[in-house]
Design an enzyme around this catalytic site. Structure first.
Site, short mmCIF file in Angstrom:
data_model
loop_
_atom_site.label_atom_id
_atom_site.label_comp_id
_atom_site.label_asym_id
_atom_site.label_seq_id
_atom_site.Cartn_x
_atom_site.Cartn_y
_atom_site.Cartn_z
N ASP B 89 0.87 -1.17 0.00
CA ASP B 89 0.00 0.00 0.00
C ASP B 89 0.91 1.23 0.00
O ASP B 89 2.13 1.10 0.07
CB ASP B 89 -0.97 -0.03 1.19
CG ASP B 89 -0.25 -0.01 2.52
OD1 ASP B 89 0.97 0.26 2.56
OD2 ASP B 89 -0.90 -0.26 3.54
N CYS B 299 -12.25 -29.18 7.27
CA CYS B 299 -10.99 -28.53 6.92
C CYS B 299 -9.84 -29.53 7.06
O CYS B 299 -9.82 -30.33 7.99
CB CYS B 299 -10.77 -27.33 7.83
SG CYS B 299 -9.18 -26.50 7.58
N CYS B 304 -6.41 -28.54 12.01
CA CYS B 304 -7.60 -29.38 12.08
C CYS B 304 -7.26 -30.87 11.99
O CYS B 304 -7.99 -31.72 12.50
CB CYS B 304 -8.59 -29.00 10.98
SG CYS B 304 -9.37 -27.39 11.30
#
Lengths: 371, 371
Positions: B89, B299, B304
């Site tokens: 940015d 997931c 997970c």
């Protein structure tokens, strides 16, 4: 538990401890996973860097998340996703160093949690029960770790209590779990001798020296290390508890100790103190601002292969989580690698040269017990 | 920079952006690496989970470690060990949201660092120079992001200033670096229209909508999103800055936007708020204490596959670094996976069904912009 002495070189030993979850080559450094995780590391990373055994803290896990939680979630190995051996301490050391409002009784210790002040009681019976539910491969007896300095009179009483508790722990030893006895006695050699006799008399799978690095001078510590090692039988693992300074461990291996644990590599890492083959480095120093070299050119760890000192300094000053990760990763690699080299030196009969090579580096660069 | 529209489904687009460091499939989510690291993640992990582009914050990197440091250490890619594309940015947004004692002038903004209060000046010239030294693949023009609410009069002046600055940035565009123009205009549609006309008139490699999600209501935000997308040319990437709520991004893709960035998945992760296919979860809740299920059974990420909700809860309550690591890893996986599914849906002409399937989940479970 299976124990083999593979080699000796002077008093230094190259041994192997066999457990149902894998074998441990000694001299061995056991990284500390206080709350069911080695701080900043994943279990996969611990495996990658070659850790063969972790230490879990009974006191912390008992208080949070609680033994019932870990037990219901399948035991400590499954809980933290670590399949290799785990040694749990008995909680004794933390009860005496972290909790408040302690009251020592024949059956154990009343204390208040350092987290929320709630009242608890742990004695030999509770320590064995908790360690059984955690399901560690090696449990430790519940002992009293006396403060430094302590009077001779207090130390005498404490050795008695520690022996009483050790007997009780031995009676309650959990099926399929090895149990190590702990020798205490403060800075008094005759009490160390007495404690060793009593603990050896009970008979354990391994033996530990506790109550060292509690505030005494380096000279006192080294004297107790040298004096204590030969008190322990050569046919069993010898564990020097809580000593993690590389120079001290080198001396202790030279005296015949096999196992070590300490938060030094992990805690120092988070404080920006990094161990390298050229000595200790504080990564926050201005001199590293534009330094494009790896932290330790002799190290092949992920942090040293991929990042510059300038970047590591920036991460540390920015308090980024990746700073704690990379620093911890490197320090643990350095420690485990050092133990690997030490084992090779003993195997090859070159431990004296190894000691001559490294002792000055550590004595010069690592003057204290870390921050 | 190469841009191809591969597919459209309604107004939703499946595109590809080619850069010398690799291509970016859109709709794309860009994880934010504010200080030269995506918080709690290693660059290897970012690659593993399939990130194709990261966002770096010019304002933060300029202040710490400083542009000179990153430049001397080989540019941002080498500094943080990330070989794929980086978008920076311009610093505009942070100068207005983080710094203190700002003074806006024709040539830029005087401000004081949020870190140490030191005085600085950034305008279009400085923003282009810093981004050139950082060496990002895509730079952004320096713009004014006005507060919400702002008066019409203030917004008119600000759009003028943003156009002036955009022209200057375009004149100073760095060799080999793409430059995106930013459309402002607050909540005023006619000013959005005017700003778009002016920015498009200058001509950039891509176009962004800035000044959204600054405190306005969801309704206002959605109106500006729907109104703004068609103002931007279809032959260039359309980037909606700073929007990271999954429901909002779904709407914005439906309106024709291609690129997104937000700290929401990473910041929420550190606060214990986790995104799952069943909705949003606060991992600290008592209900997960004994829960042996994975965080999201749908997931397949490292967190997970290897740990229970009970363990994740324990890590969070113990403030362990591994908690921030696993939570961040999962949330970013969930986001990137969601974008992968979204791209497939557009390719297969099933974006409407996809939207019908997911919009209610997010509208129900993700009511705000996170914590």
């Amino acid at each position: 538990m299976d124990f083999k002495v593979i080699n000796t070189d002077g008093k230094a030993r190259r041994c192997s401890i066999g457990t149902k979850r894998g074998s441990i080559d000694t001299p061995a450094f056991m990284p500390v996973g206080t709350n069911g995780t080695v701080k900043a590391m994943s279990p996969d990373e611990m495996k990658d860097i070659g850790a063969e055994i972790l230490l879990g803290n009974t006191y912390h896990l008992y208080l949070r998340p609680g033994t019932d939680v870990i037990s219901k979630l399948g035991g400590l190995h499954k809980f933290m996703n670590w399949e290799k051996p785990i040694l749990t301490d008995s909680g004794g050391f933390q009860v005496f160093s972290l909790s408040t409002l302690r009251k020592i009784e024949e059956k154990g210790v009343q204390f208040r949690s350092h987290i929320d002040g709630s009242p608890h009681f742990i004695g030999p019976k509770e320590a064995m029960k908790i360690q059984g539910l955690l399901g560690s491969d090696i449990a430790m007896t519940f002992d009293e770790c006396i403060p430094y300095p302590s009077t001779y009179e207090y130390a005498v009483k404490s050795v008695e209590l520690t022996t009483t508790w050790a007997k009780r722990c031995r009676e309650l030893q959990n099926e399929g779990q090895a149990l190590f006895g702990i020798v205490q006695g403060g800075m008094f050699k005759d009490l160390r001798h007495k404690s060793a006799e009593e603990i050896l008399g009970i008979g354990f799978d391994g033996y530990a020296i506790g109550g060292v690095s509690v505030g005494e001078t380096k000279e006192e510590m080294h004297e107790i290390i040298d004096y204590s090692a030969p008190l322990l039988p050569s046919g069993r693992p010898r564990y020097l508890m809580g000593i993690g300074d590389l120079g001290d461990m080198l001396r202790a291996v030279d005296a015949g100790f096999d196992m070590f644990d300490c938060v030094m590599p992990t805690r120092n890492a988070r404080n920006g103190t990094l161990f390298t083959s050229a000595g200790r480095i504080s990564i926050k120093r201005e001199e590293f601002k534009y330094d494009d070299r790896p932290l330790d050119p002799d190290c092949s760890c992920y942090a040293c292969r991929n990042f510059s000192r300038g970047y590591l300094r920036h991460l540390f000053l920015s308090r980024e989580i990746l700073s704690m990760r990379l620093n911890t990763y490197h320090n643990l690699c350095f420690y485990l690698d050092f133990f690997r080299k030490m084992r090779t030196a003993i195997e090859e009969g070159g431990f004296n040269q190894f000691k001559d090579r490294w002792q000055p580096v550590f004595d010069k660069s690592y003057p204290d017990n870390g921050s």
